[in-house]
Design a protein around this motif. Sequence first.
Motif, PDB file in Angstrom:
ATOM      1  N   ILE A  80      10.400  12.480  53.540  1.00 29.61           N
ATOM      2  CA  ILE A  80       9.716  12.187  54.798  1.00 29.61           C
ATOM      3  C   ILE A  80      10.769  11.781  55.827  1.00 29.61           C
ATOM      4  O   ILE A  80      11.563  10.872  55.578  1.00 29.61           O
ATOM      5  CB  ILE A  80       8.673  11.076  54.622  1.00 29.61           C
ATOM      6  N   VAL A  81      10.773  12.475  56.967  1.00 25.75           N
ATOM      7  CA  VAL A  81      11.733  12.171  58.031  1.00 25.75           C
ATOM      8  C   VAL A  81      10.997  12.158  59.369  1.00 25.75           C
ATOM      9  O   VAL A  81      10.622  13.206  59.882  1.00 25.75           O
ATOM     10  CB  VAL A  81      12.874  13.211  58.096  1.00 25.75           C
ATOM     11  N   PRO A  82      10.753  10.986  59.959  1.00 29.01           N
ATOM     12  CA  PRO A  82      10.146  10.931  61.286  1.00 29.01           C
ATOM     13  C   PRO A  82      11.097  11.517  62.335  1.00 29.01           C
ATOM     14  O   PRO A  82      12.318  11.590  62.104  1.00 29.01           O
ATOM     15  CB  PRO A  82       9.941   9.430  61.517  1.00 29.01           C
ATOM     16  N   PRO A  83      10.571  11.913  63.480  1.00 26.85           N
ATOM     17  CA  PRO A  83      11.449  12.464  64.515  1.00 26.85           C
ATOM     18  C   PRO A  83      12.470  11.445  64.998  1.00 26.85           C
ATOM     19  O   PRO A  83      13.621  11.785  65.255  1.00 26.85           O
ATOM     20  CB  PRO A  83      10.490  12.881  65.636  1.00 26.85           C
ATOM     21  N   TRP A  84      12.030  10.195  65.123  1.00 24.01           N
ATOM     22  CA  TRP A  84      12.902   9.087  65.501  1.00 24.01           C
ATOM     23  C   TRP A  84      12.166   7.785  65.286  1.00 24.01           C
ATOM     24  O   TRP A  84      11.120   7.771  64.646  1.00 24.01           O
ATOM     25  CB  TRP A  84      13.380   9.220  66.945  1.00 24.01           C
ATOM     26  N   GLY A  85      12.701   6.683  65.796  1.00 29.32           N
ATOM     27  CA  GLY A  85      12.079   5.374  65.587  1.00 29.32           C
ATOM     28  C   GLY A  85      11.003   5.077  66.620  1.00 29.32           C
ATOM     29  O   GLY A  85      10.071   5.855  66.793  1.00 29.32           O
ATOM     30  N   GLY A  86      11.140   3.939  67.295  1.00 33.54           N
ATOM     31  CA  GLY A  86      10.135   3.542  68.267  1.00 33.54           C
ATOM     32  C   GLY A  86      10.058   2.037  68.389  1.00 33.54           C
ATOM     33  O   GLY A  86      11.078   1.337  68.345  1.00 33.54           O
ATOM     34  N   GLU A  87       8.847   1.532  68.490  1.00 33.00           N
ATOM     35  CA  GLU A  87       8.666   0.106  68.771  1.00 33.00           C
ATOM     36  C   GLU A  87       7.681  -0.615  67.852  1.00 33.00           C
ATOM     37  O   GLU A  87       7.858  -1.789  67.570  1.00 33.00           O
ATOM     38  CB  GLU A  87       8.165  -0.069  70.223  1.00 33.00           C
ATOM     39  N   LEU A  88       6.635   0.047  67.379  1.00 33.44           N
ATOM     40  CA  LEU A  88       5.513  -0.681  66.787  1.00 33.44           C
ATOM     41  C   LEU A  88       5.126  -0.188  65.395  1.00 33.44           C
ATOM     42  O   LEU A  88       3.947  -0.207  65.030  1.00 33.44           O
ATOM     43  CB  LEU A  88       4.300  -0.615  67.739  1.00 33.44           C
ATOM     44  N   LEU A  89       6.087   0.207  64.603  1.00 34.29           N
ATOM     45  CA  LEU A  89       5.761   0.611  63.241  1.00 34.29           C
ATOM     46  C   LEU A  89       5.131  -0.536  62.456  1.00 34.29           C
ATOM     47  O   LEU A  89       4.274  -0.310  61.605  1.00 34.29           O
ATOM     48  CB  LEU A  89       7.005   1.137  62.516  1.00 34.29           C
ATOM     49  N   ILE A  90       5.524  -1.747  62.760  1.00 39.64           N
ATOM     50  CA  ILE A  90       5.017  -2.898  62.004  1.00 39.64           C
ATOM     51  C   ILE A  90       3.494  -2.977  62.022  1.00 39.64           C
ATOM     52  O   ILE A  90       2.880  -3.542  61.106  1.00 39.64           O
ATOM     53  CB  ILE A  90       5.637  -4.212  62.541  1.00 39.64           C
ATOM     54  N   GLU A  91       2.850  -2.376  63.019  1.00 38.11           N
ATOM     55  CA  GLU A  91       1.385  -2.403  63.100  1.00 38.11           C
ATOM     56  C   GLU A  91       0.714  -1.708  61.913  1.00 38.11           C
ATOM     57  O   GLU A  91      -0.440  -2.019  61.596  1.00 38.11           O
ATOM     58  CB  GLU A  91       0.919  -1.713  64.389  1.00 38.11           C
ATOM     59  N   ILE A  92       1.410  -0.770  61.296  1.00 38.70           N
ATOM     60  CA  ILE A  92       0.740   0.022  60.255  1.00 38.70           C
ATOM     61  C   ILE A  92       0.946  -0.533  58.848  1.00 38.70           C
ATOM     62  O   ILE A  92       0.299  -0.056  57.910  1.00 38.70           O
ATOM     63  CB  ILE A  92       1.184   1.493  60.289  1.00 38.70           C
ATOM     64  N   LEU A  93       1.805  -1.536  58.665  1.00 37.69           N
ATOM     65  CA  LEU A  93       2.128  -1.994  57.321  1.00 37.69           C
ATOM     66  C   LEU A  93       0.898  -2.436  56.537  1.00 37.69           C
ATOM     67  O   LEU A  93       0.760  -2.138  55.356  1.00 37.69           O
ATOM     68  CB  LEU A  93       3.147  -3.137  57.376  1.00 37.69           C
ATOM     69  N   GLU A  94      -0.012  -3.153  57.182  1.00 37.78           N
ATOM     70  CA  GLU A  94      -1.186  -3.653  56.468  1.00 37.78           C
ATOM     71  C   GLU A  94      -2.139  -2.539  56.054  1.00 37.78           C
ATOM     72  O   GLU A  94      -3.041  -2.761  55.241  1.00 37.78           O
ATOM     73  CB  GLU A  94      -1.932  -4.669  57.332  1.00 37.78           C
ATOM     74  N   HIS A  95      -1.930  -1.338  56.593  1.00 37.08           N
ATOM     75  CA  HIS A  95      -2.798  -0.206  56.251  1.00 37.08           C
ATOM     76  C   HIS A  95      -2.151   0.769  55.272  1.00 37.08           C
ATOM     77  O   HIS A  95      -2.791   1.738  54.851  1.00 37.08           O
ATOM     78  CB  HIS A  95      -3.192   0.555  57.518  1.00 37.08           C
ATOM     79  N   ILE A  96      -0.907   0.525  54.900  1.00 40.17           N
ATOM     80  CA  ILE A  96      -0.222   1.432  53.973  1.00 40.17           C
ATOM     81  C   ILE A  96      -0.635   1.112  52.537  1.00 40.17           C
ATOM     82  O   ILE A  96      -0.650  -0.047  52.119  1.00 40.17           O
ATOM     83  CB  ILE A  96       1.305   1.323  54.117  1.00 40.17           C
ATOM     84  N   GLU A  97      -0.946   2.138  51.776  1.00 36.88           N
ATOM     85  CA  GLU A  97      -1.375   1.976  50.382  1.00 36.88           C
ATOM     86  C   GLU A  97      -0.135   2.032  49.479  1.00 36.88           C
ATOM     87  O   GLU A  97       0.151   3.025  48.823  1.00 36.88           O
ATOM     88  CB  GLU A  97      -2.382   3.082  50.050  1.00 36.88           C
ATOM     89  N   PHE A  98       0.593   0.924  49.454  1.00 36.94           N
ATOM     90  CA  PHE A  98       1.872   0.879  48.747  1.00 36.94           C
ATOM     91  C   PHE A  98       1.729   1.213  47.266  1.00 36.94           C
ATOM     92  O   PHE A  98       2.608   1.839  46.682  1.00 36.94           O
ATOM     93  CB  PHE A  98       2.513  -0.508  48.908  1.00 36.94           C
ATOM     94  N   ASP A  99       0.621   0.813  46.669  1.00 38.10           N
ATOM     95  CA  ASP A  99       0.456   1.020  45.227  1.00 38.10           C
ATOM     96  C   ASP A  99       0.166   2.466  44.871  1.00 38.10           C
ATOM     97  O   ASP A  99       0.191   2.832  43.692  1.00 38.10           O
ATOM     98  CB  ASP A  99      -0.657   0.117  44.691  1.00 38.10           C
ATOM     99  N   GLN A 100      -0.081   3.311  45.862  1.00 35.78           N
ATOM    100  CA  GLN A 100      -0.397   4.710  45.586  1.00 35.78           C
ATOM    101  C   GLN A 100       0.706   5.668  46.041  1.00 35.78           C
ATOM    102  O   GLN A 100       0.528   6.881  46.022  1.00 35.78           O
ATOM    103  CB  GLN A 100      -1.721   5.087  46.271  1.00 35.78           C
ATOM    104  N   VAL A 101       1.854   5.128  46.422  1.00 36.79           N
ATOM    105  CA  VAL A 101       2.947   5.968  46.907  1.00 36.79           C
ATOM    106  C   VAL A 101       3.514   6.820  45.775  1.00 36.79           C
ATOM    107  O   VAL A 101       3.807   6.319  44.690  1.00 36.79           O
ATOM    108  CB  VAL A 101       4.067   5.098  47.516  1.00 36.79           C
ATOM    109  N   SER A 102       3.650   8.108  46.025  1.00 35.57           N
ATOM    110  CA  SER A 102       4.348   9.005  45.109  1.00 35.57           C
ATOM    111  C   SER A 102       5.823   8.974  45.498  1.00 35.57           C
ATOM    112  O   SER A 102       6.175   9.412  46.588  1.00 35.57           O
ATOM    113  CB  SER A 102       3.797  10.429  45.232  1.00 35.57           C
ATOM    114  N   PRO A 103       6.691   8.401  44.644  1.00 38.57           N
ATOM    115  CA  PRO A 103       8.083   8.176  45.046  1.00 38.57           C
ATOM    116  C   PRO A 103       8.758   9.431  45.596  1.00 38.57           C
ATOM    117  O   PRO A 103       8.742  10.495  44.973  1.00 38.57           O
ATOM    118  CB  PRO A 103       8.744   7.702  43.753  1.00 38.57           C
ATOM    119  N   LYS A 104       9.330   9.274  46.767  1.00 35.42           N
ATOM    120  CA  LYS A 104      10.065  10.340  47.444  1.00 35.42           C
ATOM    121  C   LYS A 104      10.984   9.687  48.462  1.00 35.42           C
ATOM    122  O   LYS A 104      10.799   8.514  48.811  1.00 35.42           O
ATOM    123  CB  LYS A 104       9.109  11.302  48.143  1.00 35.42           C
TER     124      LYS A 104
END
Length: 337
Positions: A80-104
Amino acid sequence: MIHYPFLQEGATIGIPAPSSGVEAELHGLLRQAINRMESRGFRTIVGDTVWTQEKAKSAPARIRAQELNAMLQNEAIDLIVPPWGGELLIEILEHIEFDQVSPKWILGYSDTSVLLLALTLVRGIATAHGTNLIDLRGEQTDPTTSRWQTVLSTSRGGSVAQQSSESYQKEWQHDNPTPWIYHLTEPTEWKSVTGAPAQMKGRLLGGCIDVIRHLIGTPYGDVTSFQQQYIGNEPILWYFENCELSTTDLRRSLVQMKLAGWFANCSGILFGRSAANHAIENYEAEDVYQDLTRELGVPIVYDMDCGHVPPQMTLINGAYAEVDVKDGKGMVVQTFR
């Protein structure tokens, strides 16, 4: 134990925008980057969020998280490679399903480093702090940046070495494009606070200090638990790069990290080159580094190849690294153990 993904030839790249997307007038740059990756044998799956940008984000937090979750859980996506960074990625952390990540692999820097560090700390999955997708659109890639693919194609148990660049970019010249994207004109010099050669060893962790500092005190910034659970309490070798902070704000951030215990078992610190570090009342970046050296008693190296002043190495969160700095040159050897 750290889990290391492995990048194979012909891999599929997922391209979401978990922070900022690309404004309409710059869509040409994004298409160029996508076409360049496909011409090099990669397949791409491009998210909807990369094409939009409004109010300092590509989309509302839940939409960004939903798209990222789908890519993180898609076993057909290898990187996974985003186009670039930004300012507000921290907003999405509480919505990420960390326990279901397929390692990549996830590759990027700037605001993306919030996601990188959080995923490594929470799940023990190695993540890659390095180039953004947009900066891979050139016909050619400089020797430092180009190592990203070699690093991500290192097998578990293997080692990969990277040398400091010969020169770096002082300023962007968008009106003067080159086949390499960058204009590498200034001689690179890695420096130690003491002026003497420096050696350090430890597990790499770090990112853009402007944003990763906000993980302190959250469920996504528990360095102590990470050390105990995934690396057997080995010392941490921190790396930081400063995008916009003044020297006093940098100092405040580092003190907060110290008070939060992030440096409790630290073997050294690497600071990337910065166009920020604006001095406050003659308090220079070098003063910040000297203060930290006195407090922590560990070697500190600065102006290394990391961050918003390209080119930059590919540094793997969670990997064991040995760093050797002498006569302005640096060597980083990472071992995936």
